[in-house]
Design an enzyme around this catalytic site. Structure first.
Site, PDB file in Angstrom:
ATOM      1  N   LEU A 348       0.826  -1.198   0.000  1.00 13.30           N
ATOM      2  CA  LEU A 348       0.000   0.000   0.000  1.00 13.30           C
ATOM      3  C   LEU A 348       0.861   1.248   0.000  1.00 13.30           C
ATOM      4  O   LEU A 348       0.443   2.305  -0.423  1.00 13.30           O
ATOM      5  CB  LEU A 348      -0.891   0.026   1.236  1.00 13.30           C
ATOM      6  CG  LEU A 348      -2.041  -0.975   1.298  1.00 13.30           C
ATOM      7  CD1 LEU A 348      -2.663  -0.974   2.677  1.00 13.30           C
ATOM      8  CD2 LEU A 348      -3.081  -0.624   0.257  1.00 13.30           C
ATOM      9  N   GLY A 349       2.053   1.125   0.543  1.00 16.01           N
ATOM     10  CA  GLY A 349       2.895   2.309   0.615  1.00 16.01           C
ATOM     11  C   GLY A 349       4.107   2.052   1.475  1.00 16.01           C
ATOM     12  O   GLY A 349       4.273   0.971   2.044  1.00 16.01           O
ATOM     13  N   GLY A 351       6.018   3.775   4.539  1.00 12.95           N
ATOM     14  CA  GLY A 351       6.052   4.833   5.540  1.00 12.95           C
ATOM     15  C   GLY A 351       7.448   4.934   6.114  1.00 12.95           C
ATOM     16  O   GLY A 351       8.365   4.235   5.677  1.00 12.95           O
ATOM     17  N   GLY A 354       8.541   1.585   7.725  1.00  9.38           N
ATOM     18  CA  GLY A 354       8.550   0.347   6.969  1.00  9.38           C
ATOM     19  C   GLY A 354       7.414   0.319   5.969  1.00  9.38           C
ATOM     20  O   GLY A 354       6.566   1.214   5.931  1.00  9.38           O
ATOM     21  N   VAL A 356       4.007  -0.879   4.099  1.00  7.53           N
ATOM     22  CA  VAL A 356       2.673  -1.264   4.547  1.00  7.53           C
ATOM     23  C   VAL A 356       2.021  -2.113   3.459  1.00  7.53           C
ATOM     24  O   VAL A 356       2.038  -1.752   2.291  1.00  7.53           O
ATOM     25  CB  VAL A 356       1.806  -0.026   4.839  1.00  7.53           C
ATOM     26  CG1 VAL A 356       0.439  -0.443   5.350  1.00  7.53           C
ATOM     27  CG2 VAL A 356       2.485   0.860   5.853  1.00  7.53           C
ATOM     28  N   ASP A 467       3.912  12.996  14.234  1.00  7.33           N
ATOM     29  CA  ASP A 467       4.008  13.025  12.769  1.00  7.33           C
ATOM     30  C   ASP A 467       2.623  13.124  12.141  1.00  7.33           C
ATOM     31  O   ASP A 467       2.257  12.338  11.277  1.00  7.33           O
ATOM     32  CB  ASP A 467       4.772  11.795  12.269  1.00  7.33           C
ATOM     33  CG  ASP A 467       5.195  11.950  10.805  1.00  7.33           C
ATOM     34  OD1 ASP A 467       5.243  13.099  10.326  1.00  7.33           O
ATOM     35  OD2 ASP A 467       5.468  10.932  10.154  1.00  7.33           O
TER      36      ASP A 467
END
Ligand SMILES: *[C@@H]1O[C@H](CO)[C@@H](O)[C@H](O)[C@H]1NC(C)=O
Ligand SMILES: *[C@@H]1O[C@H](CO)[C@@H](O)[C@H](O)[C@H]1NC(C)=O
Ligand SMILES: *[C@@H]1O[C@H](CO)[C@@H](O)[C@H](O)[C@H]1NC(C)=O
Ligand SMILES: *[C@@H]1O[C@H](CO)[C@@H](O)[C@H](O)[C@H]1NC(C)=O
Ligand SMILES: *[C@@H]1O[C@H](CO)[C@@H](O)[C@H](O)[C@H]1NC(C)=O
Ligand SMILES: *[C@@H]1O[C@H](CO)[C@@H](O)[C@H](O)[C@H]1NC(C)=O
Ligand SMILES: *[C@@H]1O[C@H](CO)[C@@H](O)[C@H](O)[C@H]1NC(C)=O
Ligand SMILES: *[C@@H]1O[C@H](CO)[C@@H](O)[C@H](O)[C@H]1NC(C)=O
Ligand SMILES: *[C@@H]1O[C@H](CO)[C@@H](O)[C@H](O)[C@H]1NC(C)=O
Ligand SMILES: *[C@@H]1O[C@H](CO)[C@@H](O)[C@H](O)[C@H]1NC(C)=O
Length: 669
Positions: A348-349, A351, A354, A356, A467
């Site tokens: 999914l992405g 970050g 780490g 995802v 964040d």
């Protein structure tokens, strides 16, 4: 594991009911097989349990017997608290037996814990086995007054002391009690006990793990119990045990029961004369018992309804805890299968902590898995504890942490899957932003504020997110916002207890200046990020810059300039033509209050909640925001402006930024 119930014993006293908050709990294990009424197993069990009292040679409170032929052989362990004499012990075990017959009528394996004893049986050999499961937690809902840190430290010392004393006991009794003054003139009493068939090491380990549960489950509470098959611990702000049985160190101990606590003859004897001993024995107990009873009855008369209510809540709470602790750890293979071996197509992405992945469990539930990349620098146990804590943070506006997985060096965090993408995917996209009209955006702002408020003030942990940014706000089917990536400081070991850190995690543009420059973070640095987010949501522009033709201007600067000039409508996303001007202006105002340079002047999340909810509240006039860049308008590409800004502001080596600096680590100085 199954039906757990908790029964409270009650006694009659001076015509008032005293509810002793000492619980009994049963677990009936449905996974180890059932027996039928009048079967051989059933008969063996009855024979075995009814024969305890014929073992008159046992006066140290530990019964371990088996009876029958395989496969109907029954194994049982009965263990009494180390201050119970033979009669008291047998009486307690008999109560357990009756209670198990009632609560677990056909399970081959079951356990009953109560204040003075524990009884368990099974169709497998359970002697000399260290077992940590099932685990039952009972919490006392009263909060610690005074310094929590001091309390935690003193309690930890006490329990560890008691643990080593108990573990060094012999094969008849591994038990210890003790007390220590904790805070505000309160004394905390503790007790630790293992089944004495454990070795010293096993007992130490069992108790050690139970003690490690204290800060996890009972943080800030004045009392708690951890009940396990092989050991148990308890601490409470009142004395709940009598003097420990004295066992003959060499010869078999005498069969006669020792005196029971209130009429204890020889407890505090050594240097005193007979007369004083008797006086102490009689006067002190009688006087204190009577006094305590009177006070207690008066107390109950005044407070009875609340007390009952409290115990009820204690019960609910405790059932929650059990299901909770059980369901948290995932098997690595389960996750590997769910994410198709962490396939790129499932990613999914990426970050800051780490990658995802999206995944689906065999029961159909969709999950998001964060595969932590960084060596988190903490032990497995510590990691687990932190996950347990963070998983307890549950709020409509937080992405739910479902559990974790540990395998070798792999550390995975399993989250609920939030179907829509993150907020940045919508608000910064010229087409998709149309899906978010003002009403939706206003709800999103409110939801984010509630989520942060929960993290800051309402949760037990008081977490500072550090964040907050548009890509950390996920949207569900109904476009309700859910904050993700909270609690990462705990999960990857950054010191959150100090308001000063040498490792900065955050995203430029969202970071408050005191955090970006000096590593000082506080709830107010989250407020700053929230303010930036609000302005982004209203303007549909990234904080990195608002473009006018060739020029790119910092969003905060742009907003402030227009606000001052009375042209605040320039800030507003042109697609928001439907919205209430009033609400929009108020939100810009709140956003500007949040990004003020002066940390003290920024409102708290609680007051932001009020400001959002009540229009009658007059807002203070904001002062100039903190600019990480000077307010000159520059003609730079967005990308360049970011880079310039980072190096300018933090005054150090430029972080390797990939297009947008997502999460950056800095080591100032
Ligand atoms: C206990 O009973 C269960 C179910 O009847 C059975 O599967 C298991 O093998 C038994 N255990 C032993 C040690 O006999
Ligand atoms: C044992 O009995 C309980 C109900 O008393 C039931 O819930 C459970 O499924 C049974 N277990 C087996 C293995 O039959
Ligand atoms: C079990 O045995 C007792 C006496 O032996 C009898 O009264 C009872 O009905 C029996 N119960 C069942 C369910 O067979
Ligand atoms: C009951 O206990 C007595 C005394 O220890 C012992 O002699 C007897 O064998 C026991 N009976 C059973 C059925 O275990
Ligand atoms: C055990 O408790 C039951 C019910 O409370 C009682 O009827 C029985 O006499 C007790 N047995 C012993 C040995 O105390
Ligand atoms: C204990 O403190 C928590 C917050 O830390 C609070 O929510 C709770 O109501 C308090 N409980 C009692 C019994 O005072
Ligand atoms: C028990 O605690 C005290 C003070 O908390 C400490 O000085 C002592 O060393 C401890 N004893 C053991 C055996 O851990
Ligand atoms: C019960 O435990 C004691 C030591 O704690 C051990 O000596 C004894 O053999 C055990 N009894 C059985 C039946 O295992
Ligand atoms: C206490 O001591 C007295 C004499 O010293 C004795 O008669 C009495 O039985 C003792 N009580 C208990 C419970 O042992
Ligand atoms: C208790 O004290 C009595 C005298 O008061 C003494 O005879 C007896 O031995 C003592 N018992 C123990 C277990 O120390």
């Amino acid at each position: 594991m199954a039906a757990v119930s908790l029964r409270l014993l009650s006694f009659l006293c001076c015509l008032f009911v005293i509810i002793i908050s000492q619980a009994s709990a049963q677990t009936c294990d449905n996974s180890r097989g059932n027996y039928t009424i009048n079967s051989t197993y059933h008969n063996n069990l009855n024979t075995l349990l009814s024969n305890f009292s014929s073992h008159t040679e046992i006066n140290y409170g530990f019964y371990n017997f088996s009876y029958g032929q395989e496969p109907d052989k029954v194994y049982t362990i009965g263990l009494c608290r180390g201050d119970q004499n033979q009669n008291q012990c047998l009486k307690c075990l008999n109560e357990s037996r009756v209670s198990l017959a009632d609560k677990c009528p056909n399970q081959k394996e079951a356990i009953d814990w109560r204040g003075e004893c524990m009884l368990r049986y099974s169709n497998r050999s359970i002697f000399g086995l260290m077992e940590n499961n099932p685990k039952v937690l009972v919490v006392r809902l009263e909060n610690v007054t005074g310094s929590l840190d001091e309390f935690t430290e003193v309690l930890g010392n006490l329990m560890r002391n008691l643990s080593s004393t108990a573990a060094s006991g012999d094969s008849r009794l591994k038990y210890a009690t003790g007390s220590m003054p904790t805070s505000n003139f309160q004394i905390t009493y503790g007790f630790t006990e293992c089944t004495p068939d454990l070795s010293l090491q096993e007992c130490t380990q069992c108790l050690g793990e139970a003690i490690a549960d204290i800060p996890v489950y009972f943080n800030g509470k004045t009392g708690g119990n951890v009940l396990k098959p092989s050991c148990r611990i308890r601490f409470d702000p009142y004395s709940f045990y009598g003097s420990t049985l004295k066992l003959d160190p060499d010869a078999p101990p005498p069969a006669t029961p020792l005196p029971s606590p209130p009429t204890n003859n020889n407890s505090s004897s050594q240097g005193k004369s007979n007369t004083s001993r008797i006086i102490i024995a009689i006067v002190v107990p009688v006087a204190s018992v009577v006094l305590v009873l009177i006070l207690f009855c008066i107390y109950l008369r005044v407070k009875k309804p609340r007390k009952e209510n409290e115990i009820k809540r204690e019960e609910d709470n405790y059932e929650d805890e059990i299901t909770f602790a059980e369901s948290l750890q995932f098997n690595f293979d389960t996750i590997r299968v769910a994410t198709n071996e962490f396939a790129d197509s499932y990613k999914l992405g990426q970050g800051g902590f780490g990658a995802v992945y999206r995944g689906q469990l065999s029961n159909g539930q969709e999950i998001a898995v964060k595969r932590l990349s960084r060596n988190s620098g903490q032990g497995d146990m510590e990691f687990k504890n932190e996950v347990l804590l963070v998983a307890k943070l549950q709020h409509r506006n937080l992405v739910r942490l479902l559990g974790f997985c540990l395998e070798g060096t792999e550390r995975l965090l399993v989250y609920e899957f939030v179907p829509n993408k993150s907020l940045d995917y919508f608000i910064f996209d010229p087409i998709k932003k149309a899906q978010l009209n003002w009403q939706r955006r206003y709800k999103i702002i409110g939801g984010i504020a509630r989520g942060i408020l929960y993290l800051h003030e309402d949760s037990r942990l008081r977490i500072i997110h550090r964040d907050l940014k548009a890509s950390n706000i996920l949207l569900d089917e109904e476009m309700h916002p859910k904050i993700s990536d909270f609690g990462m400081a705990r999960l990857v070991h950054m010191d959150q207890t100090q308001g000063n850190t040498s490792r900065i995690v955050g995203t430029y543009g969202y970071m408050a200046p005191e955090y970006a420059l000096y590593g000082q973070f506080s709830a107010k640095s989250d407020v700053f990020s929230f303010g930036v987010l609000v302005l982004e949501i209203i303007s549909g522009q990234k904080n990195s810059g608002v473009r006018h033709g060739e020029n790119v201007e910092d969003l905060l600067c742009f907003a402030w300039r227009n606000w001052r000039a009375g042209t605040a409508s320039n800030i507003v996303d042109p697609t928001l033509n439907d919205g209430s001007q009033n609400e929009i202006m108020r939100c810009i105002h709140i956003g500007l209050l949040c990004v003020q340079e002066n940390v003290v002047a920024r409102p708290t999340m609680a007051s932001i909640g009020l400001m959002l909810n009540s229009y009658s509240l007059t807002l203070p006039v904001p002062s100039e925001p903190a600019f990480l860049v000077d307010s000159r308008t520059r003609s730079l590409s967005e990308h360049d402006s970011m880079e310039t800004r980072t190096s300018e502001s933090a005054n150090q080596s430029t972080p390797k930024s990939i297009n947008e600096v997502s999460i950056t680590e800095l080591y100032p100085r």
